[in-house]
Design a protein around this motif. Structure first.
Motif, mmCIF file in Angstrom:
data_model
loop_
_atom_site.group_PDB
_atom_site.id
_atom_site.type_symbol
_atom_site.label_atom_id
_atom_site.label_comp_id
_atom_site.label_asym_id
_atom_site.label_seq_id
_atom_site.Cartn_x
_atom_site.Cartn_y
_atom_site.Cartn_z
ATOM 1 N N ASP A 1 -11.196 16.777 34.142
ATOM 2 C CA ASP A 1 -11.329 17.129 32.729
ATOM 3 C C ASP A 1 -12.691 16.724 32.182
ATOM 4 O O ASP A 1 -13.316 17.471 31.416
ATOM 5 C CB ASP A 1 -10.218 16.460 31.914
ATOM 6 N N THR B 1 0.669 12.110 27.229
ATOM 7 C CA THR B 1 0.057 11.122 28.121
ATOM 8 C C THR B 1 0.893 9.856 28.173
ATOM 9 O O THR B 1 1.096 9.263 29.239
ATOM 10 C CB THR B 1 -1.367 10.793 27.654
ATOM 11 N N GLU C 1 -8.140 13.342 35.263
ATOM 12 C CA GLU C 1 -9.032 12.800 34.243
ATOM 13 C C GLU C 1 -10.494 13.055 34.612
ATOM 14 O O GLU C 1 -11.305 13.443 33.762
ATOM 15 C CB GLU C 1 -8.788 11.293 34.071
ATOM 16 N N TYR D 1 -2.962 11.921 38.133
ATOM 17 C CA TYR D 1 -3.378 11.907 36.728
ATOM 18 C C TYR D 1 -4.817 11.401 36.613
ATOM 19 O O TYR D 1 -5.589 11.881 35.783
ATOM 20 C CB TYR D 1 -2.458 11.008 35.900
ATOM 21 N N LYS D 2 -5.152 10.394 37.418
ATOM 22 C CA LYS D 2 -6.516 9.865 37.396
ATOM 23 C C LYS D 2 -7.503 10.922 37.901
ATOM 24 O O LYS D 2 -8.599 11.074 37.341
ATOM 25 C CB LYS D 2 -6.603 8.605 38.250
ATOM 26 N N ILE E 1 -15.142 7.096 32.176
ATOM 27 C CA ILE E 1 -13.886 6.757 32.857
ATOM 28 C C ILE E 1 -13.732 5.247 32.818
ATOM 29 O O ILE E 1 -14.607 4.515 33.268
ATOM 30 C CB ILE E 1 -13.889 7.256 34.323
#
Length: 365
Positions: free
Chosen positions: A39, A324, A36, A32-33, A102
């Protein structure tokens, strides 16, 4: 010099092993990180599935490379590979720090959250240490036989790969998420002591005697009068100190968009939340829900897939939530939370019959 190099080598090796093991406990979290970052960079062609496999391979590589450094086999090649890896990590943490896009890099997973600044400093120190080891690599000799070295590296490769497969099918062995058993979700949604949130102030510009004066919309001077001529206004974001609640997005709504979060938190009776971001038709829902209804009275399906839920689970109580949040609360879908008000009493994976289907559903986000 030999003692110094040995201390440096063991420090670097153990740190890579430690980092890899923490993330291998929750490879979906790392994926998921990664997603991120993709994205933020606008990279759309890398799917969630591909991010997951990148995460698994990255964790295996970190651990195996750390062990290879400790046993000094293959020593020079391992140092070069670690150099490439730490340069890549330094780029990621540097980007997180200097771009501000981030918030955490995920270097040590959710168990040890580090700020971008701390992560970047750590990576720079590791980069320096690896460069020193490379510069003096001829002073270090390996006495291990190649066959034994390969066998020693093969074992953790298999073990870590299977371990990540296991936690993907089940739940992380060590739950470092804010949704672990015993936690009070309502309390986790509160700001920690000393937290100063971001805020927006309205700043207005006025002219008087050819000069510009700036006032906050809620704080005009006592001598303000009609000699001040309005010119413009703008919204100014005032940054807080970065301290936030551990849970910021827990919200449950009915199909008619009625917020029912507090109603559940104040419920006098225990209830069950079944988390599944998407409602996959291949999951044997009837088997799972029949078993749950036999033990529990109040059961709610928590999903972001309104269409799938109403189509396949129309007889159940359905609550809509952010995808999420669901991925954070429940790494494996479906995951069952037994709740007493806002307190998580139990957190379970689904029954063994669902294992294969669970893996497919939790990755097909």
């Amino acid at each position: 010099m030999q003692t110094f190099l040995k201390i440096l080598r063991w420090s670097v090796g153990l740190l890579f092993i430690f980092s890899g093991l923490i993330k291998a406990n929750d490879p979906l979290g790392l994926s998921y990180k990664m997603q991120e970052f993709f994205d933020v960079w606008g990279i759309r062609f890398i799917s969630d599935n591909l991010s997951y496999y990148f995460a698994v391979m990255m964790n295996v590589f970190e651990i195996v490379a750390g062990i290879a450094l400790l046993i000094k086999f293959p020593y020079k090649q391992t140092l070069w590979l670690l150099l490439v890896l730490i340069v890549f990590f330094s780029f990621l943490t540097g980007y997180a720090l200097f771009s501000g896009k981030i918030k955490t890099c995920g270097c040590f997973g959710d168990c040890i959250p580090l700020t971008p600044k701390t992560s970047f400093i750590k990576d720079i120190l590791l980069l320096i240490a690896i460069l020193i080891l490379l510069f003096y690599q001829k002073k270090v000799k390996s006495k291990i036989r190649p066959a034994l070295g390969l066998f020693v590296l093969f074992l953790p490769t298999v073990g870590v790969s299977y371990g990540q497969y296991f936690v993907t099918m089940h739940l992380p062995i060590i739950d470092c998420l804010p949704y672990k058993v015993g936690n009070n979700i309502s309390e986790k949604m509160k700001l920690p002591p000393g937290a100063v949130p971001d805020s927006t102030i309205v700043q207005m510009e006025f002219l008087k005697d050819g000069k510009s004066y700036f006032f906050e919309a809620t704080n005009f001077p006592e001598n303000f009068d009609d000699t001040y001529v309005y010119k413009s206004r703008k919204d100014v974001v005032k940054k807080g100190n970065g301290l936030k609640a551990e849970i910021v997005d827990f919200n449950l709504s009915t199909l008619s968009n009625v917020d029912t979060t507090q109603a559940l938190f104040t419920s006098p009776n225990p209830y069950v939340l079944v988390f599944a971001g998407t409602i996959d038709a291949s999951i044997p829902w009837e088997y799972l829900l029949t078993a749950l209804h036999a033990k529990h009275k109040n059961i709610y399906i928590v999903t972001a897939d309104k269409t799938g839920a109403t189509r396949l689970l129309s007889k159940e109580n359905i609550l809509i939530a952010d995808n999420t949040m669901i991925k954070t609360a429940a790494r494996v879908w479906p995951t069952i939370f037994v709740m007493n008000g806002p307190v998580i009493m139990q957190k379970k994976k689904a029954k063994p019959k669902q294992r294969l289907k669970l893996r497919l559903s939790c990755l097909s986000v």
